[in-house]
Design a protein around this motif. Structure first.
Motif, short mmCIF file in Angstrom:
data_model
loop_
_atom_site.label_atom_id
_atom_site.label_comp_id
_atom_site.label_asym_id
_atom_site.label_seq_id
_atom_site.Cartn_x
_atom_site.Cartn_y
_atom_site.Cartn_z
N GLN A 147 1.08 -1.37 0.07
CA GLN A 147 0.03 0.11 -0.03
C GLN A 147 0.92 1.17 -0.02
OE1 GLN A 147 -2.39 -0.54 3.47
NE2 GLN A 147 -2.39 -2.62 2.94
N THR A 169 -5.79 4.72 3.23
CA THR A 169 -4.67 4.80 2.08
C THR A 169 -5.56 4.34 0.96
OG1 THR A 169 -3.36 3.86 3.81
CG2 THR A 169 -2.57 3.83 1.44
N GLY A 170 -5.30 5.16 -0.17
CA GLY A 170 -6.10 4.57 -1.68
C GLY A 170 -6.70 5.72 -2.01
N VAL A 172 -5.48 2.59 -3.93
CA VAL A 172 -4.13 2.11 -4.39
C VAL A 172 -4.47 0.95 -5.42
CG1 VAL A 172 -2.38 0.75 -3.43
CG2 VAL A 172 -3.14 2.32 -2.00
#
Length: 325
Positions: free
Chosen positions: A124, A229-230, A232
């Protein structure tokens, strides 16, 4: 100085894929003797056979060095240095781990009776290691293997059975969200607290460091933080081998305070279908190779070609690791 050559040996757990290339490759120097070769001899041979090792790793994705007298973290650090790969500091990773010596770290410090799912290391993060090295300092009496699986094989099986799902993954990627405590929770494979994740006790500095890694932080009233996060990419293109790879740990990790269903979603925010995720786990298990560790083993993995995991075991078990750019 005599010129030493590696010998490729066979072990029962290996698998043969296309063109009968064994996965992983297993190398030793004196396969006929039971006396392990010295660590310094391994270091010398790695340095002199670097082009051979690079091309073998490119062909197979993973190489196990077996039958060497590597006893300590210092020995392993010498082996890591011999490859000449650049070091990658472990910033933004999720696993609790500690620096032992030089470029050598403990592997995930979760209790050994816990299973760790298949993943590419730091998949990630914007910068993830290209190579991983593992060393078995203390072998478990049973279990505790580090199963490995070729990422493009998983991609092909998933695409064959779930073409629409894979198409959506390619288009949208994945968003990973997870609650972090202040301090490390070593009972969880992803229990690294926000202070050690971002190497700071200052929230503003943590936010700044997170932003550089493409991570958003949302602070909670109870002192925890939501790390998002992302999107991704979950499917990547391995240019050097001209193939697509399954570059994700799509399965929701069980972890204190995290709801596995919402931990990972499609990049457009829609949930992942549980039955397909379950099938993916099944494919990973069916295609993987799990070689029981022997003391002194060193395993070199191409992090772009291969996913790895950890099977449960009783202590003692001590596997050390090094991440390379």
């Amino acid at each position: 100085m005599a010129d030493h050559h590696f010998t490729e040996t066979q072990i029962p757990q290996q698998r043969n894929y296309y063109n009968s290339v064994p996965f992983p490759s297993v190398l030793s120097l004196n396969p006929t003797t039971t006396v392990p070769c010295s660590a310094s001899l391994l270091v010398e041979t790695i340095k002199s056979k670097k082009p051979f090792l690079d091309s073998l790793l490119h062909k197979t994705g993973a190489v196990l060095f077996r039958g060497f007298d590597i006893k300590t973290a210092e020995d392993f650090n010498d082996v890591v240095e011999a490859f000449g790969y650049e070091d990658l500091p472990y910033v933004g990773g999720t696993a609790p781990r500690t620096n032992v010596v030089g470029r050598v770290y403990t592997t995930n410090e979760t209790p050994p009776d816990k299973n760790i799912g298949f993943h590419h290391e730091m998949a990630q993060a914007p910068e993830y290691p290209s190579k991983l090295l593992f060393f078995c300092e203390v072998a478990p009496a049973s279990g505790g293997e580090t199963p490995i699986v070729l990422s493009h094989i998983v991609y092909e099986r998933m695409r064959q059975k779930y073409p629409e799902f894979v198409e959506k993954l390619e288009k949208h990627g994945l968003i990973y969200s997870r609650l972090l405590r202040e301090d490390d929770d070593t009972s969880s494979p992803i229990g690294r607290g926000w202070k050690s994740t971002f190497s700071t006790e200052d929230k503003a500095v943590a936010e700044e460091r997170a932003a550089k890694l493409g991570i958003r932080l949302e602070w909670m009233e109870d002192g925890r933080v939501k790390r998002i996060t992302g999107p991704v990419p979950a499917i990547r293109h391995d240019k050097s081998r001209q193939r697509k790879i399954w570059f994700t740990s799509m399965i929701g990790w069980e972890h204190a305070g995290n709801d596995p269903v919402n931990t990972i979603t499609f990049g457009d925010g829609t949930p992942l279908p549980a039955d397909i995720c379950h099938d993916c786990l099944k494919f990973l298990e069916e295609e993987c190779v799990a070689i029981p560790w022997l003391e002194g083993d060193v395993l070199l993995i191409d992090n772009f070609a291969v996913l790895h995991s950890r099977r449960p075991s009783k202590p003692p078990r001590r596997i050390l690791a090094s991440l390379c750019k």
